[in-house]
Every structure is written in C-alpha cells, then in structure tokens.
Write a protein that holds these residues in place. Sequence first.
Motif, PDB file in Angstrom:
ATOM      1  N   GLU A   1      -2.725  -0.541   8.616  1.00 15.66           N
ATOM      2  CA  GLU A   1      -2.807  -0.014   7.255  1.00 15.66           C
ATOM      3  C   GLU A   1      -1.813  -0.740   6.350  1.00 15.66           C
ATOM      4  O   GLU A   1      -2.140  -1.076   5.208  1.00 15.66           O
ATOM      5  CB  GLU A   1      -2.522   1.488   7.240  1.00 15.66           C
ATOM      6  CG  GLU A   1      -3.680   2.355   7.711  1.00 15.66           C
ATOM      7  CD  GLU A   1      -3.830   2.416   9.226  1.00 15.66           C
ATOM      8  OE1 GLU A   1      -2.931   1.881   9.929  1.00 15.66           O
ATOM      9  OE2 GLU A   1      -4.822   2.972   9.709  1.00 15.66           O
ATOM     10  N   GLU A   2      -0.617  -0.987   6.876  1.00 19.24           N
ATOM     11  CA  GLU A   2       0.390  -1.682   6.068  1.00 19.24           C
ATOM     12  C   GLU A   2      -0.087  -3.079   5.700  1.00 19.24           C
ATOM     13  O   GLU A   2       0.079  -3.524   4.563  1.00 19.24           O
ATOM     14  CB  GLU A   2       1.721  -1.762   6.841  1.00 19.24           C
ATOM     15  CG  GLU A   2       2.491  -0.450   6.798  1.00 19.24           C
ATOM     16  CD  GLU A   2       3.639  -0.390   7.799  1.00 19.24           C
ATOM     17  OE1 GLU A   2       4.328   0.620   7.813  1.00 19.24           O
ATOM     18  OE2 GLU A   2       3.828  -1.354   8.567  1.00 19.24           O
ATOM     19  N   ALA A   3      -0.732  -3.734   6.670  1.00 19.41           N
ATOM     20  CA  ALA A   3      -1.263  -5.077   6.395  1.00 19.41           C
ATOM     21  C   ALA A   3      -2.326  -5.017   5.300  1.00 19.41           C
ATOM     22  O   ALA A   3      -2.299  -5.817   4.359  1.00 19.41           O
ATOM     23  CB  ALA A   3      -1.858  -5.668   7.671  1.00 19.41           C
ATOM     24  N   ALA A   4      -3.246  -4.053   5.420  1.00 22.13           N
ATOM     25  CA  ALA A   4      -4.316  -3.927   4.430  1.00 22.13           C
ATOM     26  C   ALA A   4      -3.741  -3.664   3.045  1.00 22.13           C
ATOM     27  O   ALA A   4      -4.160  -4.270   2.058  1.00 22.13           O
ATOM     28  CB  ALA A   4      -5.265  -2.800   4.832  1.00 22.13           C
ATOM     29  N   LEU A   5      -2.735  -2.784   2.991  1.00 21.10           N
ATOM     30  CA  LEU A   5      -2.137  -2.441   1.695  1.00 21.10           C
ATOM     31  C   LEU A   5      -1.423  -3.634   1.089  1.00 21.10           C
ATOM     32  O   LEU A   5      -1.504  -3.888  -0.109  1.00 21.10           O
ATOM     33  CB  LEU A   5      -1.171  -1.267   1.858  1.00 21.10           C
ATOM     34  CG  LEU A   5      -1.828   0.087   2.165  1.00 21.10           C
ATOM     35  CD1 LEU A   5      -0.811   1.062   2.704  1.00 21.10           C
ATOM     36  CD2 LEU A   5      -2.514   0.637   0.923  1.00 21.10           C
TER      37      LEU A   5
ATOM     38  N   ALA B   1      -5.372  -3.857  -0.743  1.00 18.48           N
ATOM     39  CA  ALA B   1      -6.371  -2.792  -0.631  1.00 18.48           C
ATOM     40  C   ALA B   1      -5.809  -1.509  -1.219  1.00 18.48           C
ATOM     41  O   ALA B   1      -4.602  -1.275  -1.179  1.00 18.48           O
ATOM     42  CB  ALA B   1      -6.748  -2.575   0.828  1.00 18.48           C
ATOM     43  N   THR B   2      -6.706  -0.674  -1.771  1.00 21.05           N
ATOM     44  CA  THR B   2      -6.245   0.628  -2.240  1.00 21.05           C
ATOM     45  C   THR B   2      -6.169   1.566  -1.040  1.00 21.05           C
ATOM     46  O   THR B   2      -6.624   1.240   0.058  1.00 21.05           O
ATOM     47  CB  THR B   2      -7.227   1.224  -3.257  1.00 21.05           C
ATOM     48  OG1 THR B   2      -8.474   1.471  -2.581  1.00 21.05           O
ATOM     49  CG2 THR B   2      -7.446   0.302  -4.429  1.00 21.05           C
ATOM     50  N   GLY B   3      -5.606   2.736  -1.263  1.00 18.45           N
ATOM     51  CA  GLY B   3      -5.479   3.705  -0.187  1.00 18.45           C
ATOM     52  C   GLY B   3      -6.822   4.062   0.432  1.00 18.45           C
ATOM     53  O   GLY B   3      -6.976   4.067   1.647  1.00 18.45           O
ATOM     54  N   TRP B   4      -7.818   4.334  -0.442  1.00 19.27           N
ATOM     55  CA  TRP B   4      -9.135   4.714   0.073  1.00 19.27           C
ATOM     56  C   TRP B   4      -9.799   3.574   0.812  1.00 19.27           C
ATOM     57  O   TRP B   4     -10.425   3.776   1.850  1.00 19.27           O
ATOM     58  CB  TRP B   4     -10.050   5.187  -1.069  1.00 19.27           C
ATOM     59  CG  TRP B   4      -9.751   6.577  -1.489  1.00 19.27           C
ATOM     60  CD1 TRP B   4      -9.203   6.987  -2.663  1.00 19.27           C
ATOM     61  CD2 TRP B   4      -9.968   7.772  -0.721  1.00 19.27           C
ATOM     62  NE1 TRP B   4      -9.056   8.348  -2.680  1.00 19.27           N
ATOM     63  CE2 TRP B   4      -9.520   8.859  -1.504  1.00 19.27           C
ATOM     64  CE3 TRP B   4     -10.480   8.030   0.552  1.00 19.27           C
ATOM     65  CZ2 TRP B   4      -9.577  10.179  -1.062  1.00 19.27           C
ATOM     66  CZ3 TRP B   4     -10.547   9.332   0.992  1.00 19.27           C
ATOM     67  CH2 TRP B   4     -10.100  10.402   0.198  1.00 19.27           C
ATOM     68  N   GLN B   5      -9.672   2.345   0.247  1.00 18.29           N
ATOM     69  CA  GLN B   5     -10.246   1.177   0.940  1.00 18.29           C
ATOM     70  C   GLN B   5      -9.641   1.037   2.323  1.00 18.29           C
ATOM     71  O   GLN B   5     -10.333   0.776   3.301  1.00 18.29           O
ATOM     72  CB  GLN B   5      -9.980  -0.093   0.135  1.00 18.29           C
ATOM     73  CG  GLN B   5     -10.918  -0.253  -1.051  1.00 18.29           C
ATOM     74  CD  GLN B   5     -10.532  -1.442  -1.907  1.00 18.29           C
ATOM     75  OE1 GLN B   5      -9.349  -1.758  -2.059  1.00 18.29           O
ATOM     76  NE2 GLN B   5     -11.529  -2.094  -2.479  1.00 18.29           N
ATOM     77  N   THR B   6      -8.309   1.220   2.390  1.00 15.33           N
ATOM     78  CA  THR B   6      -7.628   1.107   3.671  1.00 15.33           C
ATOM     79  C   THR B   6      -8.191   2.121   4.652  1.00 15.33           C
ATOM     80  O   THR B   6      -8.471   1.809   5.814  1.00 15.33           O
ATOM     81  CB  THR B   6      -6.116   1.358   3.497  1.00 15.33           C
ATOM     82  OG1 THR B   6      -5.650   0.533   2.447  1.00 15.33           O
ATOM     83  CG2 THR B   6      -5.360   1.077   4.765  1.00 15.33           C
TER      84      THR B   6
ATOM     85  N   LYS C   1      10.102  10.506   5.752  1.00 21.46           N
ATOM     86  CA  LYS C   1      10.634   9.156   5.809  1.00 21.46           C
ATOM     87  C   LYS C   1       9.802   8.257   4.896  1.00 21.46           C
ATOM     88  O   LYS C   1       8.568   8.298   4.965  1.00 21.46           O
ATOM     89  CB  LYS C   1      10.535   8.657   7.250  1.00 21.46           C
ATOM     90  CG  LYS C   1      11.525   7.585   7.601  1.00 21.46           C
ATOM     91  CD  LYS C   1      11.526   7.402   9.106  1.00 21.46           C
ATOM     92  CE  LYS C   1      11.758   5.957   9.463  1.00 21.46           C
ATOM     93  NZ  LYS C   1      11.497   5.739  10.896  1.00 21.46           N
ATOM     94  N   PRO C   2      10.454   7.442   4.044  1.00 23.30           N
ATOM     95  CA  PRO C   2       9.686   6.623   3.105  1.00 23.30           C
ATOM     96  C   PRO C   2       8.702   5.711   3.832  1.00 23.30           C
ATOM     97  O   PRO C   2       9.002   5.204   4.912  1.00 23.30           O
ATOM     98  CB  PRO C   2      10.754   5.790   2.406  1.00 23.30           C
ATOM     99  CG  PRO C   2      12.019   6.526   2.613  1.00 23.30           C
ATOM    100  CD  PRO C   2      11.887   7.252   3.911  1.00 23.30           C
ATOM    101  N   SER C   3       7.521   5.562   3.239  1.00 24.23           N
ATOM    102  CA  SER C   3       6.502   4.726   3.850  1.00 24.23           C
ATOM    103  C   SER C   3       5.634   4.145   2.757  1.00 24.23           C
ATOM    104  O   SER C   3       5.500   4.737   1.693  1.00 24.23           O
ATOM    105  CB  SER C   3       5.659   5.556   4.811  1.00 24.23           C
ATOM    106  OG  SER C   3       4.465   4.878   5.118  1.00 24.23           O
ATOM    107  N   VAL C   4       5.025   2.978   3.037  1.00 19.53           N
ATOM    108  CA  VAL C   4       4.157   2.387   2.018  1.00 19.53           C
ATOM    109  C   VAL C   4       2.770   3.002   2.068  1.00 19.53           C
ATOM    110  O   VAL C   4       1.954   2.819   1.178  1.00 19.53           O
ATOM    111  CB  VAL C   4       4.010   0.857   2.203  1.00 19.53           C
ATOM    112  CG1 VAL C   4       5.310   0.165   1.854  1.00 19.53           C
ATOM    113  CG2 VAL C   4       3.561   0.521   3.610  1.00 19.53           C
ATOM    114  N   ILE C   5       2.483   3.721   3.144  1.00 17.91           N
ATOM    115  CA  ILE C   5       1.155   4.328   3.305  1.00 17.91           C
ATOM    116  C   ILE C   5       0.991   5.458   2.288  1.00 17.91           C
ATOM    117  O   ILE C   5       1.863   6.317   2.185  1.00 17.91           O
ATOM    118  CB  ILE C   5       1.005   4.900   4.717  1.00 17.91           C
ATOM    119  CG1 ILE C   5       1.425   3.841   5.722  1.00 17.91           C
ATOM    120  CG2 ILE C   5      -0.393   5.433   4.944  1.00 17.91           C
ATOM    121  CD1 ILE C   5       0.381   3.165   6.467  1.00 17.91           C
TER     122      ILE C   5
END
Lengths: 301, 316
Positions: A192-196, A200-205, B40-44
Amino acid sequence: MAIFEQDVAVYDSRRPDELHYAHSRPTSEARWVKWTLIGIGVAFMLLVVVLPLLVVFIEAFRKGVGAYFAAFVDRDARAAIGLTLLVAAISVPLNLVFGVAAAWALAKFEFKGKTFLTTLIDLPFSVSPVVSGMVYVLIFGAQGWFGPWLEAHHIKIIFAIPAIVLATIFVTFPFIARELIPLMQDQGAQDEEAALSLGATGWQTFWRVTLPNIKWGLLYGVLLCNARAMGEFGAVSVVSGHIRGLTNTMPLHIETLYNEYDFAGAFAVASLLALLALVTLIVKTILEFRFGDELAGTRKH
Amino acid sequence: MAASLTRSRPNSLAVAPALVAEGPVRTAIHPAKAGWSFVKPSVIPGFPLTLGYTLTYLSLIVLIPLAALFLKSATLPWDQIVKIATAKRTLMALWVSFGSSLLAAVVNIVFGLIVAWVLVRYKFIGRRLLDAIVDLPFALPTAVAGIALSTIYAENSWIGWLVSTNGPLHLGWKIAYTPAGIVIALIFVGLPFMVRTVQPVLEEFEQELEEAAATLGANRWQTITRVILPRLTPAILTGFSLAFARAVGEYGSVIFIANNLPNQSEIAPLLIIIRLNEFDIPSAAVIATIMLVVAFVMLLVINLIQTWARRRYGDL
C-alpha cells in the motif's frame, strides 16, 4: 531410514515379517500401534461425524425420490428457503464490509487498545446462540427498551425478519474479520505504501492493491460466514416466533416438520443444508490446498 | 517500517532548530504530542473511517445488546436475582449443561488427540479426506446435526436399535432422550475445536527433540508422555476450553436428542427460551447473564493459557 531397516534384516536371524513387528524406529511407533491408532481415529470419525451426514441423505430419500421432491413443493418449505437466502443475502455483505473495515483499521495501523478491540470482535463466538438472540428481545421485544415505541409506530422487529437478520449478523459477526485481520497483518503495509508513493489515491490503493492481495482470504471468510448464516438455529429460534411460511428459516422449518413427525420432509430440507455444508467444506479444502499461503489462520476457527 | 523511520528522522532534525528559534512553547508541545498520539503515524489513509465504522458497527450489533442484558439483570432486586439463580430448575439446568459439556470435552481430549496425531504423523489412503471431514461439525447446521443424531440414537433405528433391548446385542441401552444423548451431541460439536487446536502445534513440533530423547535412551512411550505431550499441553487445554465453551452454549443439536425434562435433561439455553416464552424476562436475563459471565471467564482462561504457553514455548 529404509536402508537402515534393510541392513538390520540382513543380519537378523528372524523372519522379515516378524521383524516388522519387533523393530520400530525410535522416533515412530510400532506398526501395530500405528494401525490401531489410525483404526480408532477413523472409526471415531466415521461414527461421530460421517454417520450423521449419511443419515441425513438416507432418511431424506427413505420414502423415495418422489417424496423427496414433494417436500419442496410445499409452500412453507419454499418460503423457508427464500427467507434463509434473503437473511444470508443481507447479513453476509454487511459483515463483509465490517470485516474489511475492521481488518484495515487493525492490521494497517498501530494504536492503543488494539488487542482489546480484537477480543471484542471475537466476542460473539463465545456467546451462546440463545443469548445472542435474546439480547435483541430485551431491546426490541414488547417488554424491551424500544418495545412500546415500536408498537406505537407499528414497526415489527421481534418475530419478524429484521430481528432474524440482526441475530444472524450477531452470530456470524467475527467470521470475515478474524480471517482478514491476521492475513493483512502478515502482508504488512509495504504494498500500500508503494502504491501511495506512486500517486494512487486511498481508494485506488484499496481496490487495486489490497483487495487482490486478500481475495482468497476474503472468499474463505465469506464461505464460512455464509454457511453459518444459513444454518443458524438457536439465535434465530429465539427471535423468529416460528410463524410458518413467514418467519421460519430453513433450520426452523426443519424443527417444525420434525416435531410434526414429518421426518421425510424434515430430512429433505435438512439435506439441502447438509449439501451446503459439503460444498462449503469442499471449496474450503480446495482454497486451503491451492492458496494456503494466501489464507491466514487456516487451521484456526 | 524502514521507510517511515528514514522519513521521520530528517524531519525531526529539520524541525528541531526551527522550533528552538521560534520559542520554547512549540518544542514543549511537539515531542509530547508525538508520544501521546493514539495511533502511530502512517501514510496509509482511512484510519478514522475504518476504525469509526468498526466501533459503530461493533457497538450497535454486539456491545449495546450485551450491555442491555447486563443492565436488565443489574436493575433487578438482589434477592430476586438470588432466588432465580438458586432455583432448583435453574441449578439443574446449569448442572446438566456444564456437566455434559465437561464430559464431552474430556472425551474429545482423548479422541481429538488421536485424530490429530493420526492426521499429522501417519500417511494412509484417505488422510486428506479425513482431514477435511474434521470441519464438518462446524459447517453442518446444528438443527441438521440434531435431527440426524437423534435418529441415529433413537431406540428404533441405527445405533440406538443396535444397543437397545430389541437389538442384536441385547444391551438394553438407551442413548437418545437420556443425558448420554446430550453428551454425544456435544462431542460432535466440540470435536473440531480440539483437533484444529492440537494439529498445528503437532505439525510444528521439532522432531529433533524426539530423536534426542531416543538417543538418551527413552523408549517410544516415554518420549510421547514426557517430551511430546507436555509440549502439547497448552494446545490441549486451549482446545478443551474452546470445546467446553462451545458445548455450554450449544442449543440446536442438543434439544432434538434430549427429552428436555425439567431437572433431568433440560439444558440452560433451553431454560432461557422457556422463560422467554413464559414472558418471564427477569429469569431469562439472569440465566443468560450467568452463561455470559461463564463465557467471559472461559475466554479469559483461554487467553491466560495462551499467554503462559507463549512465555513457556515461544509462539503457539
């Protein structure tokens, strides 16, 4: 090891077949012990688990194929099948959305009280089905919290479809979440981190990265959730009111027929649910066999 | 993880001098805030949405209804609670439920262990099939299991006939419509819990330990009882608790095979339903609360066993 046994045989004066019983490797049991244990295990499983399944089908067809199919011509039986499908069609998707949301929050983030929340999600598994049903009677029943208000507004929840759906959601609550949480925890958040980071948007991810990653685990959870939703008896029994043709699900209809000594009819409806159980088991086994790595807690329920 | 570390480090270095330059107020807030953050901070993205939805749904479906049950019991006068809880019929129903669940779980320890052992250690034709069948009691609806079991063990058919006075064995046993029938139904529902808890531990058991025991002169029986079984104990206890907890609450498969006589073969969940049908909500609530408390205690026990096992043997 096999070579070792052969070597022994060469230098041992006893007959080879005698040797089989006399010698066993120090890290395994003697042959007779092995086969006795297999015998006990298989016999126990046949007696306790397989026999009931066989009996369902044998009793269903005892009066012939005609009587079997006649059981489904009955209007009440059809209504029961319809209601069961409806209840599963509402409760499974709701628990699916919840399962995905809960797994996302619990698996992709570290926050305080996470372990406690996981325990709470598992809670419905520890509650007796009868208690699961009765809590809704306390809230929506005639003597319950909202009972008088609901009655004044002519809204029926208890002894009607809404309560059956609620009770079913309660008992099948953890199935999908508890399958997805360990799976998504194992997968981590790198994908997910790679996609973001690639924009990519959250929904796309979610749709393009997470969902493909968890699809088999999700199917596995939905399968178990659905089997339980269609087969639930205790919780639904408390809230349904057993109105033939209206609030009888398949398991409740089986009970009604059985208590009226219509055994052929009861077992005919039961055979449908047994078939569902068999299909569930087969698909589950295939999923475990082919996609074992993409499932979590395969052995745990 | 590595990515977030490397990202946060230059940031904090860059921020620190700026904060010092701007004044002491923000330096005081910032590290404190970081240490106190709930998540915890996250980019997700999506944490507030998913957690919020999880908590709302959980509260509506599970927590508030269960709280309603506790509240219902808690608002009853104390002497009424005691009167309901110590009524003969209540105590007998609890005794039937707990006693038969205990017996069934003990039987499942023995046979569940054998089945798990056979599945993990031996290769034979039909092993995969046997493995798949273990989950059948999970998948088969309880009402279906109930009518099948009561048919099998009723006096006029199948095994019930075999062991009855009229049967070829002339044993004169009655299984269905007696407490024995209840135990059989509970063995059925509890079996997969036992097998599926022990099986993975046995699969991951280090066979070097058995070899070591053998080289030190232990015979096979000693190796099994002194090396393998102790390692399996936490899993056995967990499986036992799970099977027991499931059996205590079981309703569907039992009511068909028991004759449901008050004080004899009436299980606690059935008594709850009877009280509800009599519109005796307080009695139903008190019995349900007792069962709920027992369920929570079992949950706690299972967690303690697993914590203990993790400390003793590493992860389970």
